[in-house]
Every structure is written in C-alpha cells, then in structure tokens.
Design a protein around this motif. Structure first.
Motif, PDB file in Angstrom:
ATOM      1  N   MET A   1       0.915  -0.733   0.655  1.00 56.95           N
ATOM      2  CA  MET A   1       0.268  -0.277  -0.134  1.00 56.95           C
ATOM      3  C   MET A   1       0.870   1.419   0.071  1.00 56.95           C
ATOM      4  SD  MET A   1      -2.721   1.656   2.677  1.00 56.95           S
ATOM      5  CE  MET A   1      -3.759  -0.043   2.940  1.00 56.95           C
ATOM      6  N   HIS A   2       0.603   2.532  -0.746  1.00 54.11           N
ATOM      7  CA  HIS A   2       1.536   2.744  -0.596  1.00 54.11           C
ATOM      8  C   HIS A   2       0.551   3.960  -0.203  1.00 54.11           C
ATOM      9  CE1 HIS A   2       3.617   6.851  -2.375  1.00 54.11           C
ATOM     10  NE2 HIS A   2       2.569   7.060  -2.413  1.00 54.11           N
ATOM     11  N   ILE A   3       1.432   4.866   0.840  1.00 54.41           N
ATOM     12  CA  ILE A   3       0.845   6.237   1.968  1.00 54.41           C
ATOM     13  C   ILE A   3       0.981   7.146   1.634  1.00 54.41           C
ATOM     14  CG2 ILE A   3       0.660   6.712   3.983  1.00 54.41           C
ATOM     15  CD1 ILE A   3       0.968   3.662   5.000  1.00 54.41           C
ATOM     16  N   THR A   4       0.428   7.845   1.417  1.00 52.56           N
ATOM     17  CA  THR A   4       0.672   9.840   1.129  1.00 52.56           C
ATOM     18  C   THR A   4       1.475  11.014   2.263  1.00 52.56           C
ATOM     19  OG1 THR A   4      -0.599   9.392  -1.118  1.00 52.56           O
ATOM     20  CG2 THR A   4      -0.121  11.998  -0.590  1.00 52.56           C
ATOM     21  N   ARG A 109       3.759   1.492   8.417  1.00 55.41           N
ATOM     22  CA  ARG A 109       2.321   0.872   8.113  1.00 55.41           C
ATOM     23  C   ARG A 109       1.512   2.255   7.967  1.00 55.41           C
ATOM     24  NH1 ARG A 109      -0.072  -2.738  11.205  1.00 55.41           N
ATOM     25  NH2 ARG A 109      -2.069  -2.767   9.763  1.00 55.41           N
ATOM     26  N   GLY A 194      -7.533   0.278   7.850  1.00 49.35           N
ATOM     27  CA  GLY A 194      -6.969   0.165   6.480  1.00 49.35           C
ATOM     28  C   GLY A 194      -7.973   1.386   5.861  1.00 49.35           C
ATOM     29  N   TRP A 195      -9.370   1.677   6.200  1.00 48.50           N
ATOM     30  CA  TRP A 195      -9.570   3.224   5.028  1.00 48.50           C
ATOM     31  C   TRP A 195      -8.800   4.413   5.206  1.00 48.50           C
ATOM     32  CZ3 TRP A 195     -10.895   7.583   6.461  1.00 48.50           C
ATOM     33  CH2 TRP A 195     -11.758   8.327   5.293  1.00 48.50           C
ATOM     34  N   ARG A 197      -5.755   4.119   5.888  1.00 45.52           N
ATOM     35  CA  ARG A 197      -4.174   4.154   5.792  1.00 45.52           C
ATOM     36  C   ARG A 197      -4.430   4.511   3.921  1.00 45.52           C
ATOM     37  NH1 ARG A 197      -3.162   0.129   9.696  1.00 45.52           N
ATOM     38  NH2 ARG A 197      -2.032   0.767  10.890  1.00 45.52           N
ATOM     39  N   ALA A 198      -5.467   4.129   3.366  1.00 49.03           N
ATOM     40  CA  ALA A 198      -5.373   3.876   1.876  1.00 49.03           C
ATOM     41  C   ALA A 198      -6.185   5.934   1.144  1.00 49.03           C
ATOM     42  CB  ALA A 198      -6.337   2.901   1.606  1.00 49.03           C
ATOM     43  N   ASN A 199      -6.508   6.213   2.425  1.00 48.53           N
ATOM     44  CA  ASN A 199      -7.392   7.633   2.165  1.00 48.53           C
ATOM     45  C   ASN A 199      -6.578   8.713   2.503  1.00 48.53           C
ATOM     46  OD1 ASN A 199      -9.653   6.786   0.074  1.00 48.53           O
ATOM     47  ND2 ASN A 199      -9.903   5.371   1.914  1.00 48.53           N
TER      48      ASN A 199
END
Length: 204
Positions: A1-4, A109, A194-195, A197-199
């Motif tokens: 997962m890419h984290i901005t 993470r 999870g949401w 980290r993704a958004n």
C-alpha cells in the motif's frame, strides 16, 4: 500500500488539521510532550501536540459532550493525539525485537496517530482528578488489554469500579464514532484503520 505523506510543518497551517487545545470538555495532558511516558523523556520538542484531523476532532467533541451528559463536570483527558511519523519511529526503535513490539505500530505501515485519526484518552472528574482505570498509560501488560478485562476482574487484578470507568469511556467514544482496540483501553480510532491508511495523509 502506498501512503501519501505530509510534513508536520505543513500540517500546522493545513485546513483539515485543527487544534483541540481549547475544546470544551477536554484537558490536554500529552505524555510524549513530557517525561511521563515509557521512553522517559520529551519526544515532541517544540511541537506542542494537541492536533487532530478535523473528522477526529469533531468526534472527540461529541464524546466530550456525551461524558458531560453522563457525568456533569467530568472531562476527557487527552494523553496523545496527532503523533508525527518521526516520533513513531523513535517509539518503534525502542520496542522492535522485544515482546513489547505488539503495542507500537510499525511506522512502515503508519500509526493511526500519525494520520491525526487516533487519540489516547482517559477520564478526569469535576475536580480535575485523573481516574484510576486499572493501569497507567502505555502499560504493556495484560491488565491494559480490554480483551482480558473479564479474566483480570475474576483474578482480582481489576476491580468493578475500574471496569465501570473503562466502560464509561468506551461508551462515550463509541457513541461519537470511535472504536477501540484489543490491547489498549486508552486508544481510540476515528475510522477503519485500513481506510485511513488508504485515503488520508500521514504526517511526518
């Protein structure tokens, strides 16, 4: 997962991150801004803490209102809020390779604190007295784990009043949209991890 990511210095003027210093029903007692933590020294330096993403801040305000309705004059005592990734790495370096690593999120993470979407919190009464919820903040034992509370109560290691206070805290936070975790009674997250980290943006 890419984290901005976003730099802490940019968050201080970012419209989605707000201060909770003056929030009614909240008392800030940020443990990593002093020496009362498991590291034993100030990890925040010039960063005064007390920031959250606006979503988490709004939910925290609702939780404080809920507590006031249940126990007039009581406040939520915030022990940690937005925790920069640079601080998370210091915590991880202390625990990695030890049994305590399960209590600290791997910075690779991203701790939910580093998105401004988690808060560590306890209760204080109308006199400003911190309540006894069974352990100190950052206690790395089974006593701190909500999943073990009934067993700890049966063993006489937690008492009914401590458990009732934990349940009061959880009720206030959950009614406001937070959810807890199995290992720390004080830790609450404002959305699914999870949401997040993704958004959302991770603060470095």
């Amino acid at each position: 997962m890419h984290i901005t990511t976003i730099q802490l210095e940019d968050v201080l003027t970012h419209p989605e991150y707000i201060s909770i210093h003056q929030m009614p029903g909240i008392h800030l007692d940020l443990r990593y801004a002093g020496e009362d933590n498991f590291i034993g020294h100030n990890l925040y330096g010039d960063f005064d803490g007390g920031l959250l993403h606006s979503q988490a801040a709004s939910q925290l305000a609702r939780a404080a209102n809920r507590l006031q309705a249940e126990r007039p004059g009581w406040r939520l005592r915030v022990l940690d809020a937005l925790r920069p990734g640079r601080v998370q790495r210091l915590l991880w370096d202390r625990v990695k390779g030890t049994p305590q690593h399960i209590y600290v999120a791997d910075p690779a993470r991203g701790s939910i604190h580093s998105f401004g979407m988690a808060v560590d919190v306890t209760l204080e009464d109308e006199c400003g007295q911190e309540q006894d919820l069974g352990t100190r903040f950052d206690d790395f034992t089974l006593l701190a784990q909500p999943a073990q509370e009934r067993q700890m109560l049966q063993a006489g290691l937690l008492d009914h009043q401590q458990l009732e206070l934990r349940e009061l805290l959880r009720d206030c936070m959950q009614q406001a949209g937070f959810h807890g975790i199995a290992s720390e009674w004080w830790h609450f997250e404002a959305a699914d991890s999870g949401w997040i980290r993704a958004n959302m943006l991770l603060v470095e």
